[in-house]
Design a protein around this motif. Structure first.
Motif, mmCIF file in Angstrom:
data_model
loop_
_atom_site.group_PDB
_atom_site.id
_atom_site.type_symbol
_atom_site.label_atom_id
_atom_site.label_comp_id
_atom_site.label_asym_id
_atom_site.label_seq_id
_atom_site.Cartn_x
_atom_site.Cartn_y
_atom_site.Cartn_z
ATOM 1 N N SER A 195 47.352 33.353 51.383
ATOM 2 C CA SER A 195 48.547 34.176 51.260
ATOM 3 C C SER A 195 49.739 33.497 51.925
ATOM 4 O O SER A 195 49.584 32.609 52.770
ATOM 5 C CB SER A 195 48.311 35.531 51.925
ATOM 6 O OG SER A 195 48.158 35.373 53.328
ATOM 7 N N VAL A 204 57.436 38.702 54.183
ATOM 8 C CA VAL A 204 56.955 37.400 54.655
ATOM 9 C C VAL A 204 57.712 36.264 53.984
ATOM 10 O O VAL A 204 58.158 35.312 54.632
ATOM 11 C CB VAL A 204 55.446 37.251 54.366
ATOM 12 C CG1 VAL A 204 54.969 35.841 54.724
ATOM 13 C CG2 VAL A 204 54.645 38.282 55.148
ATOM 14 N N GLU A 255 50.396 46.474 56.581
ATOM 15 C CA GLU A 255 51.722 46.020 56.175
ATOM 16 C C GLU A 255 52.100 46.497 54.772
ATOM 17 O O GLU A 255 53.232 46.884 54.517
ATOM 18 C CB GLU A 255 51.792 44.483 56.208
ATOM 19 C CG GLU A 255 51.837 43.891 57.594
ATOM 20 C CD GLU A 255 53.208 44.035 58.256
ATOM 21 O OE1 GLU A 255 54.199 43.547 57.694
ATOM 22 O OE2 GLU A 255 53.274 44.641 59.334
ATOM 23 N N SER A 291 52.801 31.564 56.839
ATOM 24 C CA SER A 291 53.866 31.887 57.780
ATOM 25 C C SER A 291 53.334 31.960 59.205
ATOM 26 O O SER A 291 53.966 31.480 60.157
ATOM 27 C CB SER A 291 54.511 33.221 57.391
ATOM 28 O OG SER A 291 55.510 33.580 58.308
ATOM 29 N N ASN A 300 44.107 38.898 56.275
ATOM 30 C CA ASN A 300 44.418 39.448 54.955
ATOM 31 C C ASN A 300 44.205 40.963 54.935
ATOM 32 O O ASN A 300 45.020 41.717 54.380
ATOM 33 C CB ASN A 300 43.534 38.811 53.883
ATOM 34 C CG ASN A 300 43.857 37.351 53.624
ATOM 35 O OD1 ASN A 300 44.911 36.860 54.019
ATOM 36 N ND2 ASN A 300 42.949 36.658 52.971
ATOM 37 N N ALA A 320 51.517 35.066 53.979
ATOM 38 C CA ALA A 320 51.434 35.561 55.357
ATOM 39 C C ALA A 320 50.628 34.600 56.222
ATOM 40 O O ALA A 320 50.997 34.318 57.369
ATOM 41 C CB ALA A 320 50.794 36.948 55.374
ATOM 42 N N GLU A 372 46.981 42.742 56.689
ATOM 43 C CA GLU A 372 48.191 42.754 55.865
ATOM 44 C C GLU A 372 48.084 43.809 54.758
ATOM 45 O O GLU A 372 49.027 44.575 54.517
ATOM 46 C CB GLU A 372 48.439 41.382 55.248
ATOM 47 C CG GLU A 372 49.713 41.335 54.405
ATOM 48 C CD GLU A 372 49.922 40.027 53.667
ATOM 49 O OE1 GLU A 372 51.057 39.771 53.229
ATOM 50 O OE2 GLU A 372 48.947 39.262 53.496
ATOM 51 N N SER A 396 57.474 37.408 60.623
ATOM 52 C CA SER A 396 57.252 37.712 59.209
ATOM 53 C C SER A 396 56.535 39.048 58.987
ATOM 54 O O SER A 396 56.365 39.467 57.842
ATOM 55 C CB SER A 396 56.429 36.590 58.568
ATOM 56 O OG SER A 396 55.212 36.396 59.275
ATOM 57 N N PHE A 397 56.105 39.714 60.065
ATOM 58 C CA PHE A 397 55.401 40.992 59.950
ATOM 59 C C PHE A 397 56.208 42.110 60.601
ATOM 60 O O PHE A 397 56.866 41.903 61.615
ATOM 61 C CB PHE A 397 54.024 40.905 60.624
ATOM 62 C CG PHE A 397 52.912 40.519 59.687
ATOM 63 C CD1 PHE A 397 53.132 39.638 58.643
ATOM 64 C CD2 PHE A 397 51.631 41.016 59.858
ATOM 65 C CE1 PHE A 397 52.107 39.277 57.783
ATOM 66 C CE2 PHE A 397 50.608 40.663 59.005
ATOM 67 C CZ PHE A 397 50.847 39.796 57.961
ATOM 68 N N GLU A 406 54.670 40.066 48.685
ATOM 69 C CA GLU A 406 54.850 39.693 50.091
ATOM 70 C C GLU A 406 56.324 39.419 50.389
ATOM 71 O O GLU A 406 56.673 38.393 50.968
ATOM 72 C CB GLU A 406 54.008 38.462 50.416
ATOM 73 C CG GLU A 406 52.503 38.673 50.309
ATOM 74 C CD GLU A 406 51.725 37.459 50.794
ATOM 75 O OE1 GLU A 406 51.245 37.489 51.932
ATOM 76 O OE2 GLU A 406 51.620 36.483 50.036
#
Length: 476
Positions: A138, A222, A399, A143, A392, A140, A395, A174-175, A219
């Protein structure tokens, strides 16, 4: 004709989760633009995966317009003594030899290397050829590692020490939510492995571009942080790249595929929960029994891909199907659930997720499986096992609101691993099978957005066009 095309050389990692997406990205590129030709250099599996090696051999013998497969020599040290880095390093002379011949007959526009094969960048530099890095995880995950690599290099922060603070949290740019340390990728908590991955991401900063199998609508938060980071090369989102059912059939014991699809045909729409944990996912006998009890107690229709661990002394790390699953299942389980469920070995995952009878997916949350479930609009109940899967899962649940939780921090074969109870599993299964849940509605919306992203004018279509234009400019 060949000389007039822009040639890309792909170097994927020989694992199912890396090889298949690389092939699909290559197919997408040549389908998108007739000026491209691709040669994919294939390495045999270092894990002695005979099915994967057979698949690689079948690729090399196949004929495809503007997509060629070449198997590199594989006389390298035993898989029990070599690291992934030394395995890839061993292939560098063979890649150099091949590229030196290829340059005379093609307009070589660049390398596309798997993120774990970034040492191949040195080969590209030697020939003065641009190179791109393909991430099959991903955005994420990418990142996260770029952030940690920057902190490691600029602030001397060693995150391998976080294992002493498992109850802590990490704030990432990024989160939106703080990330529990217990869901960070397991390699972060091993000093040697963490150092390796820091090197991978440090090298990736020098690439001409980064190709990620994701899409902006999935995403967005992110990706904004990646797009805005001036220390990174351009990021190209080309997903969702998935193995569609017509492409499935490689990688498994598919003798029973017709029978399981026929069984699904007889089930009501969205009534079956599918349990599948990837190519390496296995459980202890005690955990298998808890899963079985959860399924039986729920009364929900199920299709369960149950695999056993390799026998001691075998070189292969790949699980296999049970000869007789009654050895690990509760006594009489198969008879009592015969009307509502089916226990199978290897599963053609994409074909099953595409079936109208599937209503939920208990998954290890590998990124390829995640994208497949979203593509087919099937909500996930998270049960991560290793690598970045826990990250993952976090997220998806916290998220993005695209999954329900069974576990976020389960680690396969962990020393302190506890068995997940039948009650926890049953609760997760019931949640993921709710027909009017917000998660299911959100998954349906993202599914539609993912398909549109690949269409003419979609976010990934535009990103792919930018990537191709950049590649073509390399030889202009």
């Amino acid at each position: 004709m060949k000389k007039s095309l822009a040639e890309l050389v792909f170097i994927p990692l020989p694992f199912w989760s890396h090889l298949n997406p690389a092939i699909e990205v290559a197919k997408l590129l040549i389908k998108h633009d007739h000026r491209l030709s691709i040669t994919m250099l294939l390495m045999k599996s270092p894990t002695m995966d005979s099915k994967l090696d057979s698949h690689i051999e079948s690729l090399a013998s196949s004929k495809s317009d503007r997509l060629n497969f070449i198997i590199l020599p594989c006389h390298y040290p035993s898989s029990q003594t070599t690291t992934m880095t030394s395995f890839v390093e061993h292939q560098k002379p063979h890649v150099k030899n091949f590229v030196s011949k290829l340059i005379d007959s093609t307009r070589l526009a660049g390398f596309v290397v798997d993120l774990v094969c970034t040492s191949m960048m040195e080969v590209a530099k030697e020939f003065g050829i641009p190179y791109y890095v393909l991430s099959t995880a991903s955005s994420a995950s990418a990142s996260l590692m770029f952030h940690l690599q920057a902190l490691y290099d600029e602030c001397n922060i060693d995150f391998a020490e976080l294992k002493n603070n498992r109850d802590g949290e990490l704030v990432l740019p990024s989160f939106m939510n703080p990330v529990p340390i217990r869901v960070l990728p397991d390699m972060m908590l091993d000093k040697a492995e963490f150092s390796l991955f820091i090197n991978y991401f440090r090298s990736t900063r020098e690439a001409k571009g980064i190709i990620i199998n994701t899409f902006v609508e999935l995403e967005s938060h992110v990706l904004r942080s990646l797009f805005d980071d001036k220390r990174l090369p351009p990021v190209y989102t080309v997903g969702p790249i998935v193995n569609l059912p017509s492409d499935v059939g490689s990688g498994g014991e598919n003798n029973d595929s017709d029978e399981m699809i026929k069984w699904l045909d007889d089930q009501p729409p969205s009534s079956v929960v599918f349990l599948c944990f990837g190519n390496l996912g296995t459980f202890s006998e005690g955990q298998v029994k808890e899963i079985a009890c959860a399924l039986e107690n729920s009364g929900i229709r199920f299709l369960w891909s149950l695999r056993q661990r390799p026998s001691d002394g075998k070189n292969s790390i790949t699980p296999s199907s049970y000869t007789d699953s009654t050895d690990v299942l509760p006594y009489g389980f198969l008879n009592r659930t015969a009307e509502i469920g089916k226990v199978i070995g290897w599963a053609p995952q994409a074909a099953i997720l595409a079936h109208r009878a599937i209503g939920g997916f208990v998954s290890h949350c590998g990124w390829n499986s995640t994208l497949e479930s979203l593509w087919f609009g099937v909500p996930v109940a998270t049960w991560p096992l290793y690598s970045e899967q826990q990250f993952n899962a976090f997220e998806l649940v916290k998220e993005l609101g695209l999954a329900v939780e069974i576990k976020l921090d389960y680690v396969m074969d962990s020393m302190d691993q506890t068995v997940v109870s039948a009650r926890e599993i049953e609760m997760g299964i019931r949640k993921v099978m709710e027909h009017d849940s917000n998660v299911r509605k959100r998954v349906q919306e993202i599914s539609e957005k993912g398909r549109k992203a690949l269409m003419d004018g979609g976010s990934s279509f535009i990103s792919l066009s930018r990537l191709i234009n950049d590649v073509i400019e390399n030889i202009s």
